[in-house]
Structures are given as C-alpha cells and as structure tokens.
Design an enzyme around this catalytic site. Structure first.
Site, PDB file in Angstrom:
ATOM      1  CG  ASP A   3      -1.903   1.123   1.260  1.00  0.00           C
ATOM      2  OD1 ASP A   3      -1.635   2.179   0.655  1.00  0.00           O
ATOM      3  OD2 ASP A   3      -2.960   0.965   1.911  1.00  0.00           O
ATOM      4  CB  VAL A   4       1.918   3.567  -2.714  1.00  0.00           C
ATOM      5  CG1 VAL A   4       2.356   2.464  -3.656  1.00  0.00           C
ATOM      6  CG2 VAL A   4       0.576   4.165  -3.134  1.00  0.00           C
ATOM      7  CG  ASN A  12      -0.752   3.626 -12.832  1.00  0.00           C
ATOM      8  OD1 ASN A  12      -1.342   4.372 -13.612  1.00  0.00           O
ATOM      9  ND2 ASN A  12      -1.271   2.460 -12.436  1.00  0.00           N
ATOM     10  CB  SER A  72      -5.870  13.229 -13.964  1.00  0.00           C
ATOM     11  OG  SER A  72      -7.167  13.347 -14.534  1.00  0.00           O
ATOM     12  CE1 TYR A 100      -8.117  10.544  -9.879  1.00  0.00           C
ATOM     13  CE2 TYR A 100      -8.821  12.211 -11.448  1.00  0.00           C
ATOM     14  CZ  TYR A 100      -8.142  11.047 -11.171  1.00  0.00           C
ATOM     15  OH  TYR A 100      -7.470  10.384 -12.167  1.00  0.00           O
ATOM     16  CE  LYS A 149      -4.427  11.070 -10.284  1.00  0.00           C
ATOM     17  NZ  LYS A 149      -3.344  10.054 -10.257  1.00  0.00           N
ATOM     18  CB  VAL A 176      -8.023   5.931 -20.435  1.00  0.00           C
ATOM     19  CG1 VAL A 176      -7.422   4.593 -20.857  1.00  0.00           C
ATOM     20  CG2 VAL A 176      -7.008   7.052 -20.641  1.00  0.00           C
TER      21      VAL A 176
END
Length: 250
Positions: free
Chosen positions: A56-57, A83, A134, A147, A151, A180
């Site tokens: 878990d980063v 990522n 993003s 979010y 980013k 995407v």
C-alpha cells in the site's frame, strides 16, 4: 548490458498493467506493485521478467520495505512509475474529510513516499520518475475537488522533483491521461457522459491503456534523455478545449 528495471505502482490492472507489459516487450524487468495481492498475483503470473510486490503506497513502512525488496530481487531501479490512484467523484458539499484523506493518501502521499524511497537507487542509475496525473489536475471540473486537487499537486511535485533531482541525472515527468477506455471508466460513464466526451475531444474517441503506457515508457527510456519537468497530456486533445461538461455535473 545489464537489464533495466522499472518499478510500476498500481500495476495489477489498467494503465499500470499495460505499462508493465510494454516495459517487458521493450526488454526491461518490472517490479509490479499493488495493494490488491490476489489481482496482482493473477496479473503477473504469466509475465516473464516481472515480479509482484504487495504494498500500500500510502503506508511509509510498507513503501520502505517494498523498495528494499525490489532492490534485493533485481539489484537496481532505473525507472519509477507512480501510477497507483483512487477516486471518488462527489460534489464539494458531499466530500467528507475521510474521502478527502483517502484520495490524498494514495494519489499524493503515495507518489511522494515511493519517489523518496527510490531516490538513492535512482541516483545510482541516473534513472527516471514518471508520475501519473490527470487532465483533472490541469483544468478544474465538477465532482473532482479531491481527485483533481490531488492530481494538480502531483503535477507540481513533478516539477519540484525535476528541479531538485536533475543534478543527480534523475529526470521527472508527468503524464496526464484524458478519458481512457478502462473497465472502471466504462462502468461509471453513462451513455450521456460518453457521448459528451466524444463530442468534446478533437480525436473523437477514448484512449486506451496501451496508448498511455507508450508515453510512459518513452519518458523512461533513453530516447527521452533530455526531457525533464514536463507535463504531457495524453488525452486526444481534450485539455485544449476545456472540461466541465454538463453531463458530468450531477
């Protein structure tokens, strides 16, 4: 020549997995990092040259242990691809602090922690960092207060990394995907949203995971040896014409 090693977080699926596969096709070894151990094991099972590491980063101790394990397994790190990411798309009034922190923990803190832990190894190889931002970090939109802010911070962190780490030969760049065609996107994008995206993008289509991976692997390669501190939108031209589509406001 010693085989280069890429460390790719969030590589059990999506853009991370596509990027890991491209690295292997291009002759690299890959340390595949994800907190979903079962999915990671499945994704890496048939990938020669790849090794899975569950982490878990957002947890500093796990990150340090993971980087040590990668170095023990491969002996070097030539590229770090940050990522791993999570998202909640909610109005500002409905974004509680727990949701805010959950997104920042992975999207921002994780990038900082993994990059910092890998710096000594990257100094040895004069390696590269590629952070995944993003278009939501380039331009404001609705429902993305946490979010998009996470980013945007990643984009600025990339510039800080490029400015400070360049003297060691370490390059840092950021790729900002637009819409995407991932399983997640297709599950949450309504027909109305898809139609609105297609109308707004100059290329008139969603991207795919491999197309984003091609940009990432290029930036990690010697072909991009004089490229650092750059923010590249891989978005079909979407950022050029703005965001904030009516279909995304509720």
């Amino acid at each position: 020549m010693t085989q280069k090693v890429a460390l790719v977080t969030g590589s059990a699926r999506g853009i991370g997995l596509a990027t890991a596969k491209l690295f292997i096709e291009q002759g690299w070894c890959v340390a595949m990092i994800d907190r979903d151990g079962d999915e990671l094991k499945s994704a890496s099972a048939d990938m020669s040259g790849a090794k899975p590491f569950v982490c878990d980063v957002s947890v500093p101790k796990q990150v340090d242990q993971m980087v040590d394990a990668v170095l023990s397994a491969f002996g070097r790190i030539d590229a770090v691809v940050n990522n791993a990411g999570v998202a909640d798309f909610l109005p500002i009034e409905e974004t509680d602090f727990a949701a805010w922190r959950r997104i920042m923990d992975t999207n921002l803190d994780g990038v900082f922690l993994v990059s910092q832990a890998a710096i000594p190894a990257l100094k040895e190889t004069k390696g590269a960092i590629v952070n995944i931002g993003s278009i939501s970090g380039l331009r404001a939109s609705t429902l993305r207060v946490a979010y998009g802010t996470s980013k945007a911070a990643v984009i600025h962190m990339t510039k800080q990394q490029a400015a400070e780490l360049g003297e060691y030969g370490i390059r840092a760049n950021c790729v900002c995907p637009g819409p995407v065609k991932t399983k997640l996107a297709m599950a949450v994008h309504s027909p109305e949203i898809i139609s609105a995206y297609l109308d707004a993008m100059p290329l008139n289509r969603y991207g795919n995971e491999t197309e984003i991976g091609e940009v990432i692997t290029f930036l990690c390669s010697d072909k991009a040896s004089f490229v650092t501190g750059q923010i590249i939108a891989a978005d079909g031209g979407f950022e050029n014409v703005g965001v904030g589509l009516p279909a995304l406001r509720s």
